[in-house]
Design a protein around this motif. Structure first.
Motif, PDB file in Angstrom:
ATOM      1  N   UNK A   1       0.793  -1.279   0.021  1.00 32.50           N
ATOM      2  CA  UNK A   1      -0.065  -0.043   0.007  1.00 32.50           C
ATOM      3  C   UNK A   1       0.955   1.256   0.006  1.00 32.50           C
ATOM      4  N   UNK A   2       1.966   1.201   0.827  1.00 29.59           N
ATOM      5  CA  UNK A   2       2.999   2.441   0.934  1.00 29.59           C
ATOM      6  C   UNK A   2       3.523   2.569  -0.475  1.00 29.59           C
ATOM      7  N   UNK A   3       4.020   1.678  -0.814  1.00 32.46           N
ATOM      8  CA  UNK A   3       4.743   1.623  -2.249  1.00 32.46           C
ATOM      9  C   UNK A   3       3.864   2.163  -3.160  1.00 32.46           C
ATOM     10  N   UNK A   4       2.448   1.542  -3.511  1.00 34.87           N
ATOM     11  CA  UNK A   4       1.640   1.994  -4.490  1.00 34.87           C
ATOM     12  C   UNK A   4       1.302   3.612  -4.278  1.00 34.87           C
ATOM     13  N   UNK A   5       1.452   4.003  -3.112  1.00 32.53           N
ATOM     14  CA  UNK A   5       0.975   5.422  -2.680  1.00 32.53           C
ATOM     15  C   UNK A   5       2.182   6.151  -2.984  1.00 32.53           C
TER      16      UNK A   5
END
Length: 300
Positions: free
Chosen positions: A182-186
């Motif tokens: 999720x952090x990487x996608x954000x």
């Protein structure tokens, strides 16, 4: 010989127990190498020496290191009542650890990193996937070792506790992987972290390795606060999971603060995600593991 033993303080019986443990450990470590080849459907000798497949070598190294970590949990420093019991105990814990490490790899493939074929990627010499695979095995082993040191005895309850601890470890690794995805996608316009691994982004894999290993270390802190009891095993395992989540969040917060201070002035997203800066990723990994080690030491 007797004079030497008296001078050095060595004990013949202790040396025999040591020989038994070391012999079983070496046999199991050798077995792990060949089992790694079988699970990947390759000849381990050819893949390591003839094909020079570094990704496979990193994966095998992770599995061997993981088994070594588990075996340190089987050797508690207290000898069994007999040589036979020492053989049975060491071999049983070692074989169970070997099996759980390999099962953990399958679990990690299907539930944590379910969008890539790790075996195919490793055969294709993808070093980043090899690093991720090794990190998953080591993280699993760290928690299994903690459970081995937490329990006592050699019965069905002991093995039930070890397996339950293994399930907790896999649940935590899946949870952390989803959070990091999720952090990487954000930070990367909804890009997929698993696809980045498949594309060979080594720096990202190194950062992820630090994150999963630090998570495993955080989860082990529960062993210092919960007392093993076969009668309250279910409650204890739930306690492991809850305490592990709290510790994981705490480690993540402290690691984030430490990274901002240690790597002040460096844009981590730009350096690791975009420029694939392995050096910065290594520092990130070191910070993650260091914070987890310090925190767990303070908790013990």
């Amino acid at each position: 010989m007797n004079t030497f033993i008296e001078i050095t303080g060595l004990n013949i019986e202790l040396l025999i127990f040591l020989t038994i443990d070391i012999t079983i450990a070496i046999i199991l470590l050798c077995a792990m190498r060949f089992i790694s080849g079988l699970s990947a459907k390759v000849n381990s000798t050819d893949e390591l020496a003839k094909e020079d497949n570094f990704a496979f070598g990193i994966s095998v190294a992770g599995s061997v290191a993981a088994l070594g970590i588990v075996l340190t949990g089987a050797i508690t420093g207290e000898n069994a009542d007999s040589y036979l019991m020492e053989i049975v105990g060491m071999a049983s814990y070692g074989i169970l650890g070997l099996i759980l490490i390999k099962v953990g790899r399958v679990f990690h493939d299907r539930f944590a990193l379910n969008q890539i074929d790790k075996n195919a990627q490793i055969k294709a010499r993808n070093i980043s996937v090899g690093i991720v695979d090794a990190a998953g095995a080591i993280a699993t082993a760290i928690i299994i070792r903690a459970v081995l040191l937490w329990v006592y005895g050699l019965d069905i309850n002991t093995f039930a506790a070890i397996i339950a601890g293994f399930i907790v470890s896999q649940a935590m690794l899946v949870l952390v992987t989803r959070i990091k995805e999720h952090q990487y996608a954000k930070n990367n316009q909804n890009s997929c972290m698993q696809n980045a691994f498949a594309e060979g982004q080594v720096a990202l894999a190194i950062r992820y390795a630090g994150q999963v290993i630090s998570t495993a270390l955080a989860v082990t802190a529960a062993s210092h606060f919960l007392t093993y009891s076969p009668e309250t095993l279910l409650a204890n395992i739930v306690g492991w999971f809850v305490f592990g989540m709290v510790m994981t969040i705490l480690v993540a917060i402290l690691t984030s603060i430490a990274k901002r201070l240690v790597l002040m002035g460096i844009n981590l997203v730009e350096e690791v995600d975009h420029q694939h800066n392995v050096g910065v990723a290594c520092v990130e990994m070191a910070i993650s593991i260091s914070i987890a080690l310090i925190l767990t030491a303070l908790m013990s």
